[in-house]
Design a protein around this motif. Structure first.
Motif, PDB file in Angstrom:
ATOM      1  N   SER A  97       0.819  -1.207   0.000  1.00 41.24           N
ATOM      2  CA  SER A  97       0.000   0.000   0.000  1.00 41.24           C
ATOM      3  C   SER A  97       0.856   1.262   0.000  1.00 41.24           C
ATOM      4  N   TRP A  98       1.871   1.291   0.860  1.00 42.81           N
ATOM      5  CA  TRP A  98       2.744   2.457   0.921  1.00 42.81           C
ATOM      6  C   TRP A  98       3.521   2.624  -0.377  1.00 42.81           C
ATOM      7  N   CYS A 101       1.338   4.189  -2.913  1.00 39.59           N
ATOM      8  CA  CYS A 101       1.225   5.629  -2.648  1.00 39.59           C
ATOM      9  C   CYS A 101       2.443   6.372  -3.193  1.00 39.59           C
ATOM     10  N   ASP A 105       2.400   9.329  -6.181  1.00 42.49           N
ATOM     11  CA  ASP A 105       2.468  10.679  -5.616  1.00 42.49           C
ATOM     12  C   ASP A 105       3.932  11.106  -5.498  1.00 42.49           C
ATOM     13  N   LEU A 108       5.007  12.891  -2.248  1.00 43.37           N
ATOM     14  CA  LEU A 108       5.063  11.963  -1.114  1.00 43.37           C
ATOM     15  C   LEU A 108       6.314  11.092  -1.204  1.00 43.37           C
ATOM     16  N   ALA A 152      -3.595   1.542  -2.615  1.00 45.05           N
ATOM     17  CA  ALA A 152      -2.951   2.681  -1.956  1.00 45.05           C
ATOM     18  C   ALA A 152      -3.779   3.185  -0.779  1.00 45.05           C
ATOM     19  N   ALA A 153      -5.077   3.172  -0.916  1.00 47.54           N
ATOM     20  CA  ALA A 153      -5.953   3.699   0.133  1.00 47.54           C
ATOM     21  C   ALA A 153      -5.967   2.845   1.402  1.00 47.54           C
ATOM     22  N   HIS A 155      -3.690   1.769   3.464  1.00 41.66           N
ATOM     23  CA  HIS A 155      -2.849   2.187   4.589  1.00 41.66           C
ATOM     24  C   HIS A 155      -2.238   3.571   4.384  1.00 41.66           C
ATOM     25  N   ARG A 156      -2.854   4.394   3.535  1.00 38.12           N
ATOM     26  CA  ARG A 156      -2.332   5.743   3.251  1.00 38.12           C
ATOM     27  C   ARG A 156      -2.267   6.598   4.518  1.00 38.12           C
ATOM     28  N   LEU A 159       0.819   5.960   6.481  1.00 35.00           N
ATOM     29  CA  LEU A 159       2.003   6.527   5.844  1.00 35.00           C
ATOM     30  C   LEU A 159       2.067   8.032   6.082  1.00 35.00           C
ATOM     31  N   ASP A 160       0.939   8.705   5.953  1.00 42.46           N
ATOM     32  CA  ASP A 160       0.897  10.146   6.211  1.00 42.46           C
ATOM     33  C   ASP A 160       1.299  10.452   7.651  1.00 42.46           C
TER      34      ASP A 160
END
Length: 171
Positions: A97-98, A101, A105, A108, A152-153, A155-156, A159-160
């Motif tokens: 997932s990360w 992302c 992005d 990111l 991506a959604a 575990h976004r 990560l943020d």
């Protein structure tokens, strides 16, 4: 990089390139794989920043690809020989997932690499951070925000939080 993360990085990058394959021949496959591996390496190092974290993951296991296979509609174990698909047990859902992302992005990805390299941007992550046109074409599916959005959604938010202000990585 912690040597203990090697199986997770290899399996997770392999899962990404199977779920979002390159088109255009052997060179495109190789370029897509490099980009996936760079994103997965950054994600794994963020997820498991210390040798203790990596060691605990090694004991408990990364979780496997079953949920990811279901979400993306890829057939993990299907009719294939279980031994041939054993690598899927080393796939880490959070790292996938990360990495998704990071691949979709650029800002990111730059923040993530900077967090690992204390503000630097080493050349080892060039294809992740500054892909050229050939890289983009090779990994068109892998870098497509709409296609990887369900993964991506997952575990976004984590990560943020990890990359948020005031969050120090322990290395």
């Amino acid at each position: 990089m912690h040597a203990d993360l090697s199986p997770v990085i290899a399996a997770t990058a392999q899962w990404l390139t199977h779920a979002y394959p390159a088109t255009g021949g052997a060179l495109a496959c190789a370029l897509s794989e490099v980009q996936a591996r760079q994103a997965v390496t950054v994600a794994a190092r963020l997820r498991y920043p210390t040798p203790m974290d990596a060691g605990l993951m090694g004991v408990s296991g990364p979780g496997g690809s079953a949920r990811l296979d279901w979400i993306t509609g890829t057939d993990g174990m299907g009719g294939a020989d279980a031994e041939e698909e054993a690598w899927r047990t080393w796939v880490d859902e959070v790292v996938v997932s990360w990495a998704a992302c990071l691949l979709t992005d650029p800002a990111l990805a730059a923040r993530a690499v900077a967090a690992l390299t204390e503000g630097g941007t080493p050349a080892e992550f060039r294809r992740l951070l500054t892909p050229d046109d050939l890289d983009r074409r090779a990994a068109a599916l892998l870098r497509h925000p709409d296609l990887v959005a369900p993964v991506a959604a997952l575990h976004r938010a984590e990560l943020d939080t990890r990359l948020g202000p005031g969050q120090a990585l322990v290395a």
